[in-house]
Design an enzyme around this catalytic site. Structure first.
Site, PDB file in Angstrom:
ATOM      1  N   HIS A 100      -2.228  -0.190   2.662  1.00 37.57           N
ATOM      2  CA  HIS A 100      -3.428  -0.697   3.406  1.00 37.57           C
ATOM      3  C   HIS A 100      -3.351  -0.184   4.945  1.00 37.57           C
ATOM      4  O   HIS A 100      -4.164   0.087   5.556  1.00 37.57           O
ATOM      5  CB  HIS A 100      -3.743  -2.041   3.307  1.00 37.57           C
ATOM      6  CG  HIS A 100      -4.431  -2.215   2.211  1.00 37.57           C
ATOM      7  ND1 HIS A 100      -5.904  -2.022   2.116  1.00 37.57           N
ATOM      8  CD2 HIS A 100      -4.295  -2.999   1.049  1.00 37.57           C
ATOM      9  CE1 HIS A 100      -6.390  -2.587   0.744  1.00 37.57           C
ATOM     10  NE2 HIS A 100      -5.370  -3.072   0.276  1.00 37.57           N
TER      11      HIS A 100
ATOM     12  N   ASP B 200      -9.592  -1.845  -1.630  1.00 36.72           N
ATOM     13  CA  ASP B 200      -9.734  -3.087  -2.563  1.00 36.72           C
ATOM     14  C   ASP B 200     -11.317  -2.867  -2.766  1.00 36.72           C
ATOM     15  O   ASP B 200     -12.338  -3.046  -1.874  1.00 36.72           O
ATOM     16  CB  ASP B 200      -9.345  -4.317  -2.109  1.00 36.72           C
ATOM     17  CG  ASP B 200      -8.012  -4.425  -1.696  1.00 36.72           C
ATOM     18  OD1 ASP B 200      -7.208  -3.896  -2.371  1.00 36.72           O
ATOM     19  OD2 ASP B 200      -7.830  -5.415  -0.854  1.00 36.72           O
TER      20      ASP B 200
ATOM     21  N   GLU C 160      -3.153  -6.613  -9.405  1.00 41.59           N
ATOM     22  CA  GLU C 160      -4.670  -6.695  -8.629  1.00 41.59           C
ATOM     23  C   GLU C 160      -5.670  -5.555  -9.443  1.00 41.59           C
ATOM     24  O   GLU C 160      -5.239  -4.394  -8.949  1.00 41.59           O
ATOM     25  CB  GLU C 160      -4.450  -6.479  -7.453  1.00 41.59           C
ATOM     26  CG  GLU C 160      -3.533  -7.593  -6.491  1.00 41.59           C
ATOM     27  CD  GLU C 160      -3.305  -7.459  -5.102  1.00 41.59           C
ATOM     28  OE1 GLU C 160      -3.964  -6.209  -4.607  1.00 41.59           O
ATOM     29  OE2 GLU C 160      -2.915  -8.016  -4.468  1.00 41.59           O
TER      30      GLU C 160
ATOM     31  N   HIS D 213      -7.231  -3.162  -6.433  1.00 38.83           N
ATOM     32  CA  HIS D 213      -6.556  -2.628  -5.467  1.00 38.83           C
ATOM     33  C   HIS D 213      -6.171  -1.348  -5.842  1.00 38.83           C
ATOM     34  O   HIS D 213      -5.580  -1.126  -7.178  1.00 38.83           O
ATOM     35  CB  HIS D 213      -5.352  -3.065  -5.140  1.00 38.83           C
ATOM     36  CG  HIS D 213      -4.316  -2.405  -4.099  1.00 38.83           C
ATOM     37  ND1 HIS D 213      -4.215  -2.974  -2.905  1.00 38.83           N
ATOM     38  CD2 HIS D 213      -3.596  -1.355  -4.338  1.00 38.83           C
ATOM     39  CE1 HIS D 213      -3.417  -2.046  -2.274  1.00 38.83           C
ATOM     40  NE2 HIS D 213      -3.000  -1.058  -3.155  1.00 38.83           N
TER      41      HIS D 213
END
Length: 197
Positions: A106, A113, A177, A180
């Protein structure tokens, strides 16, 4: 935003208006309950990731014109990650937020996301929401969770649709996740992009 522009990152909404944006850390609708992006209301990606994102959008629209990608987070400054980590470091949720001393993709604008929504921004049901702290956010045991009636078949199919589109566009999911996706490896991120501080 001027800082991210100066790094050559792409304003997603400006370049691809049909992709929807709900930047969670620019609101109080996140796990901290605080606005973390105080000077950021737009989602940015490195051009390498943005090209893959537009391909994912094209694939999705090719399958169903009534669906849209909905971005929750994209380029994330390291300074914000520190705030996020400080909010949980002394709690039972510490394991769910990356330690800022460990580099995240990120921080280079090379991770995103997101979810899938209808054209007015209502997200498809993925079983648990963005930033959910718990095992149901993971992608490895979805069939087991269906058997245990913790997730439904529809929720898992929605997740699979998202993963299929993103993988076909060149992104890689992560285990913990469902929302993600990485556009490249951390090693390559170090080579092609600037760390966002």
């Amino acid at each position: 935003e001027l800082y991210l522009d100066s790094l050559g990152l792409i304003n997603i909404k400006e370049e691809c208006p049909e992709i929807l944006i709900d930047l969670k850390y620019a609101t109080q609708d996140n796990f901290t309950g605080n606005i973390l992006y105080k000077n950021l209301n737009l989602a940015y990606l490195h051009p390498f990731a943005f090209e893959k994102l537009t391909e994912a959008n094209k694939i999705l629209k090719g399958q169903n014109q009534q669906l849209s990608l909905l971005i929750y987070d994209a380029a994330r400054p390291l300074s914000v990650q520190k705030e996020m980590y400080n909010a949980v470091k002394d709690t039972k949720f510490r394991a769910y937020v990356a330690d800022p001393t460990r580099t995240s993709i990120h921080y280079y604008g090379l991770a995103v996301d997101l979810t899938i929504s209808d054209n007015v921004g209502n997200p498809l049901d993925m079983g648990v929401g963005f930033d959910y702290f718990g095992k149901l956010a993971g992608i490895l045991d979805e069939e087991l969770f269906v058997q245990q009636k913790l997730l439904t078949n529809e929720q898992v199919e929605n997740r699979r649709l998202l993963r299929s589109i993103m993988k076909d566009a060149g992104f890689a999911p992560i285990r913990g996740e469902w929302w993600h996706f990485n556009a490249t490896s951390l090693n390559n991120a170090n080579k092609i992009a600037t760390l966002i501080k």
